[in-house]
Design a protein around this motif. Structure first.
Motif, short mmCIF file in Angstrom:
data_model
loop_
_atom_site.label_atom_id
_atom_site.label_comp_id
_atom_site.label_asym_id
_atom_site.label_seq_id
_atom_site.Cartn_x
_atom_site.Cartn_y
_atom_site.Cartn_z
N LEU A 1 0.83 -1.21 0.00
CA LEU A 1 0.00 0.00 0.00
C LEU A 1 0.86 1.26 0.00
O LEU A 1 0.56 2.24 -0.70
N GLU A 2 1.93 1.26 0.77
CA GLU A 2 2.84 2.40 0.78
C GLU A 2 3.46 2.61 -0.60
O GLU A 2 3.62 3.75 -1.05
N SER A 3 3.80 1.54 -1.26
CA SER A 3 4.38 1.63 -2.61
C SER A 3 3.39 2.22 -3.60
O SER A 3 3.73 3.10 -4.39
N VAL A 4 2.15 1.76 -3.56
CA VAL A 4 1.12 2.26 -4.47
C VAL A 4 0.85 3.74 -4.21
O VAL A 4 0.76 4.55 -5.14
N ALA B 1 1.64 6.95 -6.69
CA ALA B 1 0.56 7.86 -7.06
C ALA B 1 0.91 9.30 -6.76
O ALA B 1 0.60 10.21 -7.53
N LEU B 2 1.62 9.52 -5.65
CA LEU B 2 1.99 10.89 -5.27
C LEU B 2 3.15 11.41 -6.11
O LEU B 2 3.30 12.63 -6.30
#
Length: 65
Positions: free
Chosen positions: A53-56, A60-61
Motif C-alpha cells: 500500500l505504501e508503494s502504491v 501515485a503521489l
C-alpha cells in the motif's frame, strides 16, 4: 365472527413469535461483521500488505501530470 377473531389472534401471535428472530439475525450479522473487520484489519496491517500500500500511494503521489 369467531373465525375473524381467530385469524386476528393467529396473525398477532405469528408476528410476536418472529419478533425475537429479527433480533437474533441482527446479532449474528453484527458478530459476523466484527469478525470480518478483525480479519481485514490483520491483513491490512501485515507487513506485506502495508509495504504494498505504501508503494502504491508513493507511486501515485510521485506521478507526473
Amino acid at each position: 365472527m369467531f373465525a375473524k377473531i381467530g385469524a386476528w389472534v393467529r396473525s398477532r401471535y405469528g408476528v410476536r413469535r418472529e419478533a425475537g428472530m429479527t433480533t437474533a439475525e441482527y446479532a449474528v450479522g453484527t458478530v459476523a461483521a466484527c469478525g470480518f473487520a478483525a480479519v481485514l484489519y490483520k491483513v491490512v496491517t501485515s507487513g506485506t500488505v502495508s509495504s504494498a500500500l505504501e508503494s502504491v500511494i508513493g507511486k501515485a503521489l510521485d506521478a507526473q501530470f
